[in-house]
Structure formats: structure tokens, C-alpha cells
Design a protein around this motif. Structure first.
Motif, PDB file in Angstrom:
ATOM      1  N   PRO B  42       0.895  -0.915  -0.205  1.00 35.42           N
ATOM      2  CA  PRO B  42       0.245   0.178  -0.255  1.00 35.42           C
ATOM      3  C   PRO B  42       1.166   1.377   0.367  1.00 35.42           C
ATOM      4  N   ILE B 106     -12.377   1.000  -1.004  1.00 36.69           N
ATOM      5  CA  ILE B 106     -12.410  -0.751  -1.471  1.00 36.69           C
ATOM      6  C   ILE B 106     -13.877  -0.318  -1.982  1.00 36.69           C
ATOM      7  N   GLN B 111     -12.743  -5.624  -7.230  1.00 34.72           N
ATOM      8  CA  GLN B 111     -12.108  -6.800  -6.361  1.00 34.72           C
ATOM      9  C   GLN B 111     -12.385  -6.432  -5.373  1.00 34.72           C
ATOM     10  N   GLN B 112     -11.790  -7.559  -4.507  1.00 31.44           N
ATOM     11  CA  GLN B 112     -11.679  -7.510  -3.606  1.00 31.44           C
ATOM     12  C   GLN B 112     -10.399  -6.730  -2.730  1.00 31.44           C
ATOM     13  N   ASN B 113      -8.441  -6.399  -3.319  1.00 23.94           N
ATOM     14  CA  ASN B 113      -8.173  -5.780  -2.391  1.00 23.94           C
ATOM     15  C   ASN B 113      -7.153  -5.394  -3.157  1.00 23.94           C
ATOM     16  N   TYR B 115      -5.153  -3.463  -3.909  1.00 22.83           N
ATOM     17  CA  TYR B 115      -3.542  -3.307  -3.706  1.00 22.83           C
ATOM     18  C   TYR B 115      -2.828  -5.409  -3.951  1.00 22.83           C
ATOM     19  N   GLU B 116      -3.825  -5.584  -4.601  1.00 18.75           N
ATOM     20  CA  GLU B 116      -3.724  -7.212  -5.129  1.00 18.75           C
ATOM     21  C   GLU B 116      -3.967  -7.273  -6.633  1.00 18.75           C
ATOM     22  N   GLY B 147      -5.493  -2.310 -10.376  1.00 21.54           N
ATOM     23  CA  GLY B 147      -4.941  -2.586  -9.295  1.00 21.54           C
ATOM     24  C   GLY B 147      -4.002  -0.677  -8.772  1.00 21.54           C
TER      25      GLY B 147
END
Lengths: 500, 500
Positions: B42, B106, B111-113, B115-116, B147
Motif C-alpha cells: 500500500p 475499497i 476487486q477485493q483488494n 493492492y492485489e 490495481g
């Protein structure tokens, strides 16, 4: 300014009521007691039960005085009607007052219960609560009664009833028949009233209408009002890019709706406030006699300007009363993007101006709105009454949505009306000076359609002090005004002589 | 429009990378792996720990490639600096990129994350998630990596590192020294940067600055940018009555601040959007050669206008790129009273317009603001920088408060700059056509003061796709752009020949 006004009223009171009889004083005392009782009944027209309770109370009070009364059902809440026995050979005066009141926000009042009248005296440092027992020795006309509707408009109803008491005690034959219509939804715009006139036309039939609502002139002097301006509204929206755009990427490219609106608005009026729309002021003529009446109003321009904190007013009229004789065109709101801390670097998608137009009888609301729309068309705008589609945005260089509000007409009774002249004479002989004659008030009363529907000469004869905090917390009524109202109702009913 | 763009990019990609070597493909694969790893950290500059973690990662990656690196302490968060060993006989290129990213919400990402990194392909009906294993056989350049900071601006850092890998593998002698400065607060306006230049002037000493940030031209073609407009703001408030007044009582009497503001604003620009303030466009000259470059930009006016849903743009320039060569004066916000459902029948106490002024190098921000103020003075306004007192309101007929915002200067490197010409040649020979040359971007970059402080020719060479959702949820990087970036960095460092 308040302090100055206060002095004026004090002087006026001293002059006017010097000759008050013991009878008047006793009626003032009675009126205070009755008003306390009446105010104790909450009267928020959003609550039908409130109105019912008040109707019951009114029926009792008017019946005690020998009135026949009716509860008139309407499309909204019921109206109260009362009349003394009718003599067909006499002209009839219909009195209009209202017994509903503005909603209260208790937290903003200086007293626990806005419906429980509190007596206060004015001290150097503010208001001081007094015991009602203090009135037993002598009634101080400068003290005030605080509570919802003390002034607007239960006070005048009580003054009327106590004036009737005196007339009945005097057993004089009155030159008029008396009818009373009491509104229950004035604070909610009196919507059912115009239709009620049509339904109950025979019952309400009268020769003259007297409205006892609102305050006397700010000088505190006896006042008669011949009319009120009407109102209508326009909402004007101009368009830039479909969505707000980055002002870097599109500044100098995407048309700015705020700038378009500025050009549009600035074409409507000159920098002195005069409307530039063709025909906007058509039909308005102020002759010498009218100008003399307008000039006779004891407005204090310095005081008004100081209150507004302005160097100079607009130049539609050369003084305050004259300015009210014309329709206005006022930007009441502007909005586009964001201002202040929230400002963002965007070219906004649209800009809106909210206008209100105050009307005089010469200027029909629909005609004025058409003139403004015509003016905007002539600027090259494609004028719509809906939000443009993407296709329409792409078709027209300049596009505007104009939404029109309802029209509430103005009303104005001629200054030369014989009954009006007679009222002025009555007031002059009662109070020792000519009353302030307001040809037209700037504001709009919701009962204008009712007045226009009745089609009889109408006059507003206000009874209450100008600083009464009407519609606000800490509404109040100066006790001196009760004496004033009782005497004025008495004089109007007893000694007004209408020339044949 | 997006679909059209997409097609364009596809065509461009097909042309540009037809000759991609296996080496490039393997570096793209490596870059994807490294970018996934880098994005996983992050990088919200509101969180100093985030920045520290990223600094550690960067130090490792640059050290692996033989760079000497330093963490440069500033008044804010530390900067990252790296350089390959310096040869005093060679000119030095300083590369600027940034590794901080916009904060993420978020809940708004698909997408859930954020940063992924998620790999997606574009289907008729939207984006479809793909497994990274699918890249093992062949790398689809139209697929995208989703991302935070994939595009803005971690992607370009990774492209740079992988280009260095190739150069080192090729063991070629480079014609330039290479320095890199990586910002940690770009999304927070890079406040510490200009001062850091003064503190670390020797370390940052270079002959040319290349900024790899932002997207390529909307056509998707290789792009070089020579400058960015600056910005400053003005907040303009006009005054009516001290407190909002009843529009009935004071319409036609109390001056209306919205109407004053409309007159003021409409005097600033004509209806075609041209600024009427004396001297506003002074010093701007567009010679034939410049006009030729502006016209060579493959903007599609129809597409721009359709996107904005406008019939016609303002007329400051005769086409989009020309319009950006001039300072703008944009009404970004308007406010007075209330609009819409909240509109009230008042004469408002004040009206405010928020303006932003985009600057070009010829138009100093403070000079332009002075010109606007002078213009307003000449309209008869008493111009103040504070809210007027009651006394001041009563003294001046027309009074305005003007609050000035900070100035961020524009920067622009001359189109004839030899290093710029050399970069254009490099790009042309690499990609088979002249790059899009943007003389000045409409928007403002926070690093303008840094660029101006360095006092060396600066060029923005963007690496990422124009539809990357930068600053928004679902930020993404087209894989083809990684190949583009690696090749472009490689070509710039390897084959750019600056004429003596």
C-alpha cells in the motif's frame, strides 16, 4: 433601529390613548384574559385536532356575543363563520382574520411553553417577566404578551370581540351588518379559501372586506393598506458539458454554464436594478394624487438603508413606496458547481438561477413570464421547459430550461374608493392624525386569490405592533395595541360614514 | 467513445510491437511479476509507514540493477534517489516518477483488494478475470492489470527497471548518465519537492528532465508533452442587504448581489468565451511552426464534442489544442441564496463566484489576477480582500471581496529544444511514426514548481493507456503499454542522439 421604533411607538401610544376611558381599560384587561385562554389552545394547522379545539372555543365566544356561527367545511380544514343578525337595508362588512398559527420550535423560545402567555416589560438590558397580578392596579401599555399567535392573528380576533362588547353595552344601532370569516390555514397558504368563496358565496356576500392581519407601519402609526403585490417564480438553468469536466482539460473549450447564465441574467436588468425586458413595466402610471399618498408614508429612508446596511437602493422607484408600485425581478438563488471550501477545479455541467417576480395588478404574472422567456429567446437561446437530452445539447449552441412557478395575483383597491376614504376619516378623527396609507405592500398575502374572488373593495387594517416577531420565536403583542385595536374596531363599526 | 479509443489502441499496438523480440516478451513477463509485488505494498502518502515500506522495496530493486541510491529527507516524507555511476563527460538525464498512490475506497472497486493485482480481459459485456497462468503460453497485450498505481505511477517505474535490465544485458555503453528521483507525495501535491531541489541541487544536477507520469494522448499513440498549464484561483463575493431580506418587502429596493455578480462576471468574457480583461492574453504568439505542431495532434473534435455533449466549443482557440495555449478564466462555482426545492423568497445577502485561471508561461498568475482586479475596479467596485464591515457596506454602492488563491506556475519547454527533437526522432524511429507532440497540457501538474526550480528542459513522456482510471476505482494498466514503456525507455537511453 428597534430602539428608535420603540420610542416612536411609545410617543404614539401616549398621544392616542390619552383619553382612554375606564371602559376601554376594563376591556383591555378582559381581552388579556381571553387572549391567554385562546393562546393556550395550540393552533398548528398541520394538526387538525388543534383546529377543532379552536373552532369550539370560537363558537362559544361568538355565540356569547349574539353571533350566529357556522363551521364551513372545505377541501382542507373547516373555516369559522359568524354574523350578527342581518338587516338587508344596511351595507355589510366582512372581516377576515385567522386563528391558525405557525408551528413552534420550543427550543428557540425564551419561555417554556409558547402557548402559555408570558407578560414582559422591556428593561435596558432586555425583557423582564412580570406577574399578571401587576396589571391589577394599572395596565402598562408598553408591556407585552409573549406567545404564539398573540399578534398573528389571535390578538385581533380578541380585540374584535371586546369591541363588540362595548358596542353592545352602548346599545347603539350600527350602520353596518357584520360578518366574520376566520381562516384555519392562513399559515399554510389558505389553499381551500378561493373555492370556499364559490361554495359559500351567499353566506359571505358583503360590500366591503376588512382584513385584520399583519402589523401596522414600522413607524407604529395607525395604518390602512390597499393592496399587496402578487408573486410568481422562474427557475432558469443553462448547460455546459454533459458531466462536470476538469477545468484544465476543458477550460477555454467546454462552454461554461455559469458564464452563460451571467450573460443571460445581466441582460435582464441594468446595474441600477431596472428591468430591461420589453413591456415589463407596461400599464403602470402613478398620477400626482397617487404620488402624494406614496410620499405621505412616514418611511425613514436612512433607517431602512441602515437596517439593510446599503449605501443606496435600486433605482426602480425614487423612494421606497414608489419602488413597490412596480413588479420586481429578483435573483433569490444562484447555484453552479461548488463554492467556498468545497470548490473544485471543474467546468460545471449546469448553472441555475432562481427568480421571483413580485406582481402588481397591472402586471399579470403569466404575461411577465412570457416576456422574460421572449427576451431570453431573443438572446439566441433554445428555450425548453424540460431538461435537454444529449441530442438537444448537441443540437443547440445555447440552451436553457425555464421552469415556471404558480402565479399568486396581486390585489389593490383604489385609493379613491369611498369606503376607504370613510375608513381613513374614521381613523383620523379617532387618533388625531391621518393614518399611514399604504397603496400596496411589497409582500404577498396568501389570501389574494380569496380577495380577488370576492370581488369587493378590500382593505387591510392591521392592529399589531411592527416588532411582534411574527412567524418567529418570541412572538409578542404590545398591550397598547390591544387598546388600539378595540377602539379602532369600535370606531369602524360605529362611526364610519360612507358617502352615498 | 471508449470503444473507438479501444480500437485505435489495438491498431496502434499491433503496428508498434509487431517486431517485439522474445527478450521484450520475457521482460514484460518479469515486469508483471515485479509490478504485482510492488503494488502489493500500500502506498497512501497519508500513511508514512506505507512510504517507508515502498522505499525499502525500491532500494532493493535499484541496488540489484547497480544503482547507487539515497533516501532524501525532506520537510515531508522522504524521496527516493538513485543514479548509475556518473561519467562527467556525458550529459545526464534525470527521470521523475512517483511511487505514492491515491487513497482507495475499497467498496468502489470491482476487486477485493486494490493492492492485489487482478488480470482481466475485455469481453463484449465487460471485464473478465483471467488467471495469471494464462500468460505462461503467450502474453496478451490487450489484457490489463487492475490495481492501485498500476498506471499511476508504479507501472512506469517497473518499465524503467526492466529497460535497464535489457541495456545491461546488452552491455552497451550509454550516451547518458542516468539519475532517478521518485516522489512520495505526488498525490498530495509534492509540497516538499521544490525545497528539496534547493537542498539537493548537486545530487539532482542534470541536463534534461524526463517525467514519466500520466497517460499518452487519447488516440493511444506514443506521446511527448512539452508543458502543462499552471493554475490560480479567485473567489469573488458581491453584497446585497446585510442579512437576507424578504423579496416582497425589498424586491426593487435592496440591491441584489446575484444581479451585481452577473453584471460583473459577464463583463469578464464575451459570449464566445473570450476574456475581455485588458492584457489577459498579452505575450502569447503562435507562429506557423507552432500552429503546425498543434494541428498535428490527432484530436477528434467530433469525438470530444460528443463526449462533452456540446454543439460547439468556446472560441478562444479555433480548435482544441489551440485553446490550451491561452490562459482560461473559468467559473467553477456560483452560489447565492438557495436553488431548487430549498429556494426561498429572499434578496440574498451575498453572492459568490469561484473562478479558476489556468496559466500558460506567458501569463504570470499574479499579473492576471491583478488585471482582473483592475477590471473590476474600473466597473466602479470598491475592491476588498476581506469581508466588508457594516460601515463599509454603507459607504460604497458597489463593493466586492476578492480572495486570491495560490499560484502554481505553468511550465513549457520550447518545441525547438534539441533534446526534445532528439526524443521525437527516437520515438519516430522506434514506433514508425512521429509521436503526438503536445505543446502544453490543459491541466496542472503539482511538480511544476519543481520543474521550474530545476531550470532544465523538461519533457513528459507518458507510458500508460489513456483509459487507465487514474485516481479512480479500478485503475488499470494495459499489458501492451508495459512493452511500450520498456522499449521506449530502452530506446531513449540507448539511441537518442542530441545534436551538438
Amino acid at each position: 433601529m428597534k430602539k428608535f421604533l420603540f420610542l416612536l411607538i411609545t410617543i404614539c401610544t401616549a398621544q392616542s390613548y390619552a383619553q382612554d376611558s375606564t371602559l376601554i381599560k376594563s376591556k383591555v384587561a378582559n381581552a388579556i384574559t381571553e387572549l391567554k385562554d385562546f393562546v393556550l389552545l395550540p393552533n398548528d394547522a398541520n394538526n387538525a385536532d388543534d383546529i377543532d379545539t379552536n373552532l369550539y372555543w370560537l363558537r362559544k365566544k361568538f355565540t356569547e356575543r349574539g353571533f350566529n356561527s357556522s363551521i364551513l367545511e372545505t377541501e382542507g380544514l373547516p373555516l369559522f363563520f359568524a354574523a350578527l343578525p342581518i338587516d338587508d337595508n344596511k351595507p355589510t362588512i366582512l372581516f377576515y382574520m385567522h386563528f391558525d398559527g405557525q408551528s413552534v420550535d420550543i427550543s428557540k423560545w425564551d419561555q417554556q411553553n409558547p402557548y402559555e402567555v408570558v407578560l414582559k416589560s422591556k428593561e435596558e438590558d432586555g425583557w423582564k417577566t412580570e406577574s399578571f397580578d401587576a396589571l391589577n392596579d394599572d395596565i402598562n401599555y408598553n408591556w407585552r404578551l409573549f406567545g404564539r399567535s398573540t399578534s398573528d392573528d389571535k390578538g385581533p380576533i380578541i380585540m374584535f370581540l371586546n369591541a363588540i362588547d362595548i358596542l353592545q353595552k352602548e346599545q347603539k344601532t350600527l350602520p353596518f351588518n357584520i360578518k366574520v370569516i376566520l381562516d384555519s390555514e392562513e399559515e399554510k397558504s389558505s389553499a381551500p379559501l378561493p373555492k370556499a368563496v364559490r361554495v359559500y358565496r351567499d353566506l359571505l356576500k358583503a360590500d366591503y372586506l376588512i382584513i385584520n392581519d399583519g402589523p401596522v407601519h414600522s413607524s407604529g402609526k395607525p395604518t390602512i393598506v390597499y393592496g399587496c403585490r402578487g408573486i410568481t417564480t422562474l427557475s432558469i438553468t443553462t448547460y455546459g458539458p454533459l458531466r462536470p469536466q476538469h477545468s484544465g482539460h476543458y477550460g477555454n473549450y467546454a462552454p461554461n454554464p455559469g458564464m452563460q447564465l451571467a450573460h443571460l441574467l445581466s441582460s435582464l436588468k441594468d446595474t441600477d436594478g431596472r428591468v430591461l425586458v420589453n413591456g415589463f413595466y407596461d400599464g403602470i402610471e402613478l398620477n400626482e394624487a397617487t404620488m402624494a399618498v406614496l410620499k405621505s408614508v412616514p418611511d425613514n429612508a436612512n433607517e431602512i438603508n441602515t437596517n439593510l446596511a446599503i449605501a443606496n437602493p435600486e433605482k426602480v422607484g425614487s423612494f421606497y413606496q414608489e419602488s413597490l408600485q412596480y413588479p420586481s425581478l429578483n435573483i433569490r438563488g444562484l447555484g453552479s458547481g461548488w463554492i467556498g471550501k468545497n470548490a473544485r477545479t471543474i467546468v460545471p455541467a449546469e448553472a441555475t438561477a432562481e427568480l421571483d417576480i413580485r406582481l402588481v395588478p397591472e402586471s399579470d404574472g403569466n404575461r411577465l413570464k412570457s416576456l422574460v422567456k421572449e427576451h431570453i429567446k431573443n438572446l439566441g437561446y433554445h428555450v425548453m421547459s424540460t431538461v435537454p437530452t444529449r441530442e438537444e445539447r448537441m443540437k443547440f449552441d445555447k440552451i436553457v430550461t425555464i421552469m415556471e412557478g404558480n402565479v399568486t395575483d396581486a390585489f389593490r383597491t383604489d385609493l379613491t374608493n369611498p369606503f376607504g376614504n370613510a375608513l381613513v376619516k374614521t381613523m383620523e378623527s379617532k387618533f388625531g392624525e391621518k393614518p399611514v396609507q399604504i397603496r400596496i405592500m411589497g409582500g404577498t398575502v396568501p389570501i389574494s386569490p380569496f380577495i380577488n374572488e370576492l370581488k369587493i373593495p378590500a382593505f387591510i387594517v392591521p392592529m399589531v405592533n411592527p416588532d411582534n416577531n411574527q412567524h418567529s420565536p418570541n412572538e409578542n403583542l404590545k398591550i397598547g395595541q390591544i387598546a388600539y385595536g378595540i377602539q379602532l374596531f369600535h370606531a369602524i363599526l360605529h362611526s364610519t360614514v360612507v358617502p352615498e
